[in-house]
Each structure stands twice: as structure tokens, then as C-alpha cells.
Design an enzyme around this catalytic site. Structure first.
Site: not given
Ligand SMILES: Cc1ncc(C[n+]2csc(CCOP(=O)(O)OP(=O)(O)O)c2C)c(N)n1
Ligand SMILES: [Mg+2]
Length: 823
Positions: A532, A599
């Protein structure tokens, strides 16, 4: 996961061993005498001159920091100065062969690299382009200052310009290279190929990979060098940069015209220290830094240790590595050995190292040893060397006098509205295509795309002509609306690339990109590693070079992995460049649901908190498409939040549904989704739909007419419509899925109180998610704001509802308890 590459058990399970090739360590052994056939005397003297200039520059700063004056002229420099005294041969050797198309990205200790690269560029440029650069850069502001007492050649003028521009920048003066907004650790000058330097250790690692990606994808000349410290190898983003830069797909999957390795040298400026920690022997385990290349790819990144105390050894290494890059066999890893005599910063007492160690290195000081070689081989005389030194000091003194004088070199006035920073936090341009003279590479006409064809058969609205709701499967959904804007831009802007995890054959984790794989070659749409930091960092580098990247983080929660890249890099380079650079990056961030604590978080507030990022969160297909168009034609970084809960949502609000063609939804403008008169509800993101349900309950059961406003954007945000609404309703409730504490809603609420205090009958009430982890989907109704939570809050804090009993307590005593307990 391209299907063309089959993974077989036979091959994967076969016995064998991995062989490594020897990694060259300081193999260059030639002397000045040997090199006289390759270098002119003038060139060799120029190497010495450049090292002298850098040394004199750094010595001056050292004096200023330690004693508050240089050559008796006082100055108090309050900012930092991470000096590279001792490291000059590394910088000069590296830049010797580079031209303006070769771009270097560096660290907090980059003064030497800036000057070396600038001097090399000046040497290679003719008078006319040199003057054009100096005249064109910020309207010739710095040129006018150095030109006043210039007597020599254009090249001499350019050297004065380089030294002055860098120093004025370090001293935070407006005529500096970055208008004083970069300063010592970040100064840069793109026209000479000197790109942003980074105060975050290893920060240039992944940014440089993105810059090389830009050159590779768009076939631009030159190479990119990341100059990062030896201690930066402990930084995750540097490792991510190595992984990203060496992906197999460049050599295996990209089309013939784009196949091959990135034009990149990751150069570790190895001075054997972090600040006080020692990578070798203490904080790392590699012993010889160059070893690390061996594990990265079969080419071992052509890794090599080079003696950075010999300018000629470094020049030789760069020449050989440039050839590898030209043959598309890059990228390359260099371990350039050097040493700083100066402390980490001038206040550093070097308590972590022995004086004897510094003395050992000073004995092989490149300025002395190289000069000795020049004299020994009759390249020049000792008195010519002495003259170089005196001339360097005179050049530095001249720039110093100008840079410290507030009349000549003022600081930017940041007090007035409309000041430099107000103007440069965002560039606010509209640019359809970052490059107009080139056709975008695509694999088929847009109309032939299977998804485009499929969408042509769907309803643009959630309702049929009679107003009856259609099944979702028959409607253009929010994910389709995003797709339409994105694919359209791919046919307009040749520099547009999209990448992230599972972006290609998978179709993007949530099927927004389904249909793009058929349309785009690998070099415009590809899967990245699970990196990321590098996904965002490379996007920053790609944009700094002039391209437009669209990158994606699968879940908002993974922003933590890209924290530096989002908060320090993406957000800041436009303003840190004094407005010179643009950052047209769209970062798509998906807010999850159903997957629990790691999440499902909405972190809009974190991005909204950082100056320099635009933040949007559309909740309808119409807004998603229009905002995506605005983002992809703008020149600012946009954090584009999407909610997984509503990817299949059809358009319920826009009359006529989602338009097929181009249109923009302006970033910063909220939208009234439902008109009402008794209560305003302002929402961010998918909570819009739950707020509408709550509005229905309030209206039908309690006769309270609600006006529902969808914020759509968080930064910037125009309060006018909200204030107008509050003037009418005199009450406002704010709701979103983000945890309530510190949320963007709280900021909105505080501002509304301030802007519309006299209009309000009750204080604004915030209904966010609870300040907990996100629990499992089965029990998430206790966590996220549901319609009953909104009704509860109205009853408790805004207006008691006749006959209503709260579903769960939320009175002030309860809120105070939660706050006391931090929950
Ligand atoms: C991410 C980050 N962590 C820590 C620091 C503080 N810091 C500044 S320079 C430095 C040492 C860096 O060492 P190296 O990368 O080898 O570069 P050098 O200073 O030796 O040139 C540290 C720890 C920082 N600026 N950034
Ligand atoms: Mg170091």
C-alpha cells in the site's frame, strides 16, 4: 493472476537449489593516470571544482549553525541543516554523466546532490536553454537577484543562480527554488532534473519508483535515481519500493513496446550511520548493504558496492548501470560507500562514534586525495587547486550576502488572505489530458467494450417511467457509474494509469474495473504487489513527473500502511514546491462492511485533517460519476471514498438518472437530496440511505419534515447550502458511519454552531458509529448509526417526539459516561 502463466505442481515441487552470483564490491581500481585517456584535464578539474563548491557551501552552513556567522557576517538560521561534509565525491561522481532528463530524488541530506546535479546540468546546457530556464522559473525572480552584479559568462551566472537559489530556499526566502516553502531538507529544482528531496527517511524510495514508472510507461528520456540513506533500508516503504520496482510483469507481461525493466537506480548513500545508530553491526544484519539486491530478483538488481570516496569509481559505476538500464535490464541497486565528517546535524556531538574513526576517514578526504592525484598527474598545479577553493568560497560568500538580506531576499508574507500558501495548497486547475499530443494506448474502441455494451442495455435510473422501482440487476449501479467515468478518461488522457491490488483480471476488488482489462494494455492497468505504501508513493512520483495516476487501496483500513505516502507526500508537494508541481492523483479508498474490525472503518476524518488533500465520499451513482470526472480532470490529490455497502446502488435522485456522457459534480458542494422544513440531516457517505429511512419515520410517525443533505465532499466544503437549510429548519443532525469521536462530522457540527448560532434552536447533534472496533456483521446494528439511532438522538437532543421511547439510551448522562470511559 494472468491465466497465461500456468503454475504447475511439477515445476513448483521439483528439487533444486538457488544460486547467487558474486556481488561486486569496490571493483574499480583505476587511477587518475589510467583515466587520462577517458577524461580531459578540464573535466577532471571540474570534478574537483564541484566538490570544492559543495564543501564550501556546507562549511558555510556549518559555521552559520555553530557560530551564527560566516566570514564575520552574522546570520541566525533557525531551520535545519543536515550536512554532507565528506560525501562530496559521491554526489559529484553520480551527477557527472547525468543530464536534465535524468531525475534524482533524495533525502534530508541532499544539499550536495542538489549542487552536483545542478552543476552537471549547467555544464551540459547551452547558453540559450540555460537562460530560458532561469528566466522562466518563477518569472525569473531569483535570476533578477543574481544578475545584478553578474560579470562573467552565462555558465558562471548559472552557477551563481544555482548556489543562490538553493541557499535562499534553505533560508526560507521567497526567491528560493521553492519560494522558501521547501527549506533545507526538501529543496529541489526540476529544470535541472533535481526532484523533491524528502525529510522522511526512505521517503524518496517509492516516489522514485513511480517517477521511473512514468518514464517507462510514457517513453520519456532519462533515468531516475533514488538517493536514500543506508539506514532507510529498515523502512517498510523502501522494501516495498524494491518489490514494486522489480515486478516480473515488466519483463514478462507488458507489451513489446513497454517490456523491460524500469529506468531506475536505487542508490543507497551509505555513510554507515543513521543519526547515531549503525546499520552495520547494530541495527541491521546485512553486513554489506549491496547483499540485499541478491534476494530481490534473479538479476540481483545488478547490485554492487561502489567506493563513493572516489569520484571516478562512482562515474564508472553510473556509466555501467546506465548501459544496463538502456538495455532495459534495470532496475539497479547501488551501495555507494561514503562517510560524513559532520554530525547528523550541526548540534550533533558525535557521541556515538570515536574521534579516531572520523580522523581515519578524513585522511582519505576525497577533496584532498583527488586533488593530490590531479597534481601528481600534471592535470593541474597545487596553486590552481588553491584557487578553486578560494573561488568556491567567494562564490558562496556572494550568494550568502544576498540570501540573508531581507531587502533582497524577503520571506513570503503568509499573514495576508490570498497569500502564497493559500494559493498553493491546491492548484485547482482543470486539465483534461496531461499530454495532448499523444493518443492514448487502448486495445479496442470504447464502444466495443463488453461492459460498455452491457451497460447500454440497463436503466440509468432506479425507477421505470412510471416511477416503479426496478430490480437492481437491471440498473446502472454506483460501481458502473464509476467505471463509466474512469474508462472514458482512459480514452482521453494518455498518461492515465490505474493500478493497485487485483486491479486487472479480477476487475478491481469490488468489480469497478470489470471491463477495463479488455480495454487497456498492461502498462495502463496492472496489479501491484500488496504494497500500500508503494501504491501511493509511486503514484506521487508518477504525478510529480507529469502523469495522472488512479490508484486504489482495497480497504480504507489499509491506509495505515500508506500513512506517510498519503499524509506527508501526496498532500504536501504542491505547496512545498511553492506551487510549481501538480499532484493529479486520485486515490480510491473503499470503506468496507461485514468484515469486522480491520475491514470496515471510515477514516475520512484522518484525510480531512491533513492539509493538502481533497476528500470526497459520494453516495449515489450520479455523484460518483460526476465527482470521479472532476477528480480525474483536476490537478489536486483527491481521496475518493467509496462504500462497499452501496456499490450496487441505483440512481434514485437525479432526474433522468445517471447521464451517459461527461458531466462534473463540483468537489466541495453538498447536495440536498430531500427537501424538508423541520430538521436538517447532513450525512457523509452511505449513511444517506439510513438517514432517509429515519426521515421517513420522523415524518410519517411524528410529523417532522426533514431536509436531507448529502455532504458528498469533506474537503473543500461549502457550508452555504447547510446554513441556508438550518435557517429554515433551525435544527440539524449529522450522521455518518465514521466513529463519532474526532470525526469529520464533529468538525462540521462545530463550524455550523459557529456560523449559524443565532439560527439554531438546539445544538447540532452528531450521530456517528460507536467509538469501538467494528464488530461482526451479525451485530453491527449496535455499532453503525441505524435509523432508530437517528430518531433516538432527535428525541433526546433536538425535540421530544410525542409517545416515543428511545431504543437505547443516548442522553447526555450516557454520552458523558461514554466519554469518561473513552468508549
Ligand atoms: C521515517 C523517519 N524516521 C525517523 C526520522 C528521523 N531521522 C532523520 S535522519 C535519520 C537517520 C537517517 O539515516 P540514513 O537514512 O542512513 O541517512 P543519513 O542521515 O545517514 O544521510 C533519522 C532517524 C525521519 N526523518 N523519518
Ligand atoms: Mg546513513
Amino acid at each position: 493472476m494472468p491465466k497465461c502463466q500456468m503454475i504447475t505442481p511439477t515445476e513448483s515441487r521439483a528439487a533444486g537449489s538457488i544460486k547467487f552470483d558474486p556481488i561486486p564490491v569496490n571493483q574499480y581500481r583505476r587511477t587518475v593516470a589510467d583515466e587520462l585517456i577517458n577524461f580531459s584535464k578540464k573535466d577532471l578539474i571540474r570534478i574537483q571544482r564541484d566538490m570544492e563548491l559543495i564543501r564550501a557551501f556546507e562549511n558555510m552552513l556549518n559555521e552559520v549553525k555553530l557560530r551564527g556567522n560566516y566570514k564575520g557576517i552574522e546570520y541566525n538560521h533557525r531551520g535545519p541543516a543536515h550536512l554532507s561534509i565528506g560525501q562530496e565525491a559521491t554526489a559529484v561522481g553520480q551527477s557527472y554523466l547525468l543530464d536534465v532528463n535524468d531525475h534524482i530524488y533524495g533525502s534530508h541530506r541532499s544539499h550536495g546532490e542538489i549542487l552536483a546535479k545542478g552543476l552537471s546540468a549547467i555544464e551540459k546546457l547551452d547558453d540559450k536553454p540555460l537562460m530560458d530556464i532561469m528566466r522562466g522559473y518563477f518569472d525569473g525572480q531569483a535570476l533578477k537577484i543574481v544578475e545584478k552584479d553578474a560579470k562573467g559568462t552565462t555558465h558562471e551566472l548559472a552557477i551563481d543562480y544555482l548556489i543562490y537559489g538553493a541557499l535562499a530556499e534553505i533560508f526560507a526566502r521567497e526567491p528560493g527554488f521553492n519560494k522558501g516553502m521547501g527549506g533545507s531538507m526538501h529543496a529541489f529544482f526540476p529544470p535541472f532534473g533535481i526532484m523533491p528531496n524528502n525529510a522522511i527517511v526512505g521517503g524518496s524510495g517509492d516516489i522514485a519508483v513511480g517517477a521511473a514508472l512514468f518514464k517507462h510507461v510514457n517513453k520519456k528520456p532519462g533515468i531516475v535515481i533514488a538517493n536514500i540513506g543506508d539506514a532507510s533500508l529498515g523502512c517498510g516503504p523502501v522494501w516495498e519500493a524494491l518489490c514494486f520496482a522489480t515486478m516480473d510483469q515488466f519483463k514478462l507481461l507488458w507489451d513489446d513496446a513497454h517490456r523491460g525493466g524500469l529506468p531506475l537506480i536505487i542508490n543507497f548513500v551509505n555513510n554507515f550511520y543513521g543519526m547515531g545508530g549503525q546499520p552495520v553491526g547494530e541495527t541491521m544484519g546485512f553486513k554489506v548493504l549491496a547483499r540485499l539486491g541478491a534476494g530481490v530478483n534473479p538479476e540481483q538488481m545488478h547490485s554492487e558496492r561502489v567506493d563513493g570516496y572516489s569520484p571516478l569509481a562512482v562515474i564508472d559505476a553510473i556509466a555501467r548501470k546506465k548501459k544496463i538500464i538502456e538495455e532495459k535490464r534495470g532496475p539497479v541497486l547501488l551501495d555507494t560507500v561514503t562517510y560524513r565528517f559532520s554530525g547528523h546535524s550541526p548540534s550533533d556531538a558525535s557521541s556515538y562514534r570515536e574521534k579516531a574513526e572520523i580522523e581515519e576517514w578524513q585522511k582519505c578526504d576525497p577533496l584532498i586525495t583527488f586533488a593530490r592525484e590531479l597534481v601528481k598527474n600534471n592535470v593541474c598545479t597545487q596553486s590552481e587547486i588553491d584557487e578553486l577553493r578560494e573561488s568556491a568560497e567567494a562564490t558562496i560568500l556572494k550568494a550568502y550576502k544576498k540570501a540573508i538580506d531581507l531587502n533582497i531576499s524577503p520571506r513570503a508574507d503568509l499573514m495576508k488572505p490570498g497569500n502564497l500558501l493559500e494559493k498553493t495548497m491546491f492548484s485547482n486547475r482543470k486539465v483534461e489530458s496531461m499530454e495532448t499530443h499523444r493518443k492514448p494506448d487502448v486495445l479496442m474502441p470504447l464502444a466495443d467494450n463488453p461492459r460498455v455494451k452491457q451497460l447500454a442495455t440497463k436503466s440509468r435510473s432506479a425507477f421505470d417511467e412510471k416511477g416503479a422501482r426496478l430490480p437492481k440487476s437491471r440498473c446502472v449501479a454506483l460501481r458502473d457509474a464509476l467505471f463509466e467515468a474512469i474508462i472514458d478518461r482512459f480514452y482521453v488522457d494518455p498518461t492515465l494509469v490505474a493500478y493497485g491490488e487485483e486491479n486487472r483480471d479480477w476487475g478491481g476488488a469490488f468489480a469497478v474495473y470489470r471491463g477495463l482489462t479488455e480495454a487497456l494494455p498492461y502498462h495502463r492497468l496492472f496489479n501491484s504487489p500488496i504494497s500500500e505504501g508503494a501504491i501511493v508513493g509511486t503514484a506521487v512520483g508518477y504525478a510529480l513527473e507529469g502523469g495522472r495516476p488512479l490508484v486504489e487501496l482495497m480497504y480504507c483500513d489499509f491506509m495505515g500502511r500508506a500513512g506517510d505516502e498519503i499524509f506527508n507526500q501526496l498532500a504536501k508537494w504542491q505547496s512545498m514546491s511553492g506551487g510549481l508541481l501538480k499532484m493529479p492523483v486520485v486515490l480510491r479508498v473503499s470503506v468496507g462492511s461485514k468484515y469486522g474490525a480491520q475491514h470496515s472503518q471510515d477514516w475520512t476524518s484522518m484525510t480531512a485533517h491533513i492539509p493538502g488533500l481533497k476528500v470526497v465520499f459520494p453516495a449515489t451513482p450520479y455523484d460518483a460519476k460526476g465527482l470521479m470526472y472532476s477528480a480525474l480532470t483536476g490537478t489536486d490529490p483527491v481521496i475518493f471514498f467509496e462504500s462497499q455497502r452501496i456499490y450496487d446502488q441505483a440512481e434514485e435522485f437525479a432526474p433522468g438518472g445517471v447521464p451517459t456522457g461527461y458531466y462534473e459534480v463540483p468537489i466541495g458542494e453538498p447536495d440536498v437530496k430531500k427537501v424538508g422544513s423541520d430538521l436538517t440531516i447532513l450525512t457523509i457517505g452511505a449513511t444517506l440511505y439510513r438517514a432517509l429511512e429515519a426521515a421517513k419515520i420522523l415524518e410519517e410517525k411524528y410529523g417532522m419534515s426533514c431536509e436531507v443533505i448529502d455532504a458528498r465532499s469533506i474537503v473543500p466544503f461549502n457550508f452555504e447550502k447547510v446554513i441556508e437549510s438550518v435557517k429554515k429548519t433551525r435544527k440539524i443532525l449529522l450522521a455518518s458511519d465514521a466513529c463519532e469521536r474526532g470525526s469529520a462530522l464533529q468538525t462540521f457540527a462545530a463550524k455550523i454552531t459557529q456560523f449559524a448560532f443565532d439560527e439554531l434552536d438546539a445544538p447540532p447533534v452528531v450521530v456517528g458509529a460507536r467509538n469501538w472496533i467494528t464488530p461482526a456483521d451479525e451485530v453491527e446494528d449496535a455499532f453503525f448509526p441505524y435509523p432508530n439511532d437517528i430518531v433516538d438522538a432527535v428525541h433526546e437532543h433536538i425535540k421530544p417526539l410525542k409517545g416515543y421511547t428511545v431504543a437505547r439510551p443516548c442522553d447526555n448522562a450516557e454520552l458523558l459516561r461514554r466519554s469518561r470511559e473513552g468508549i
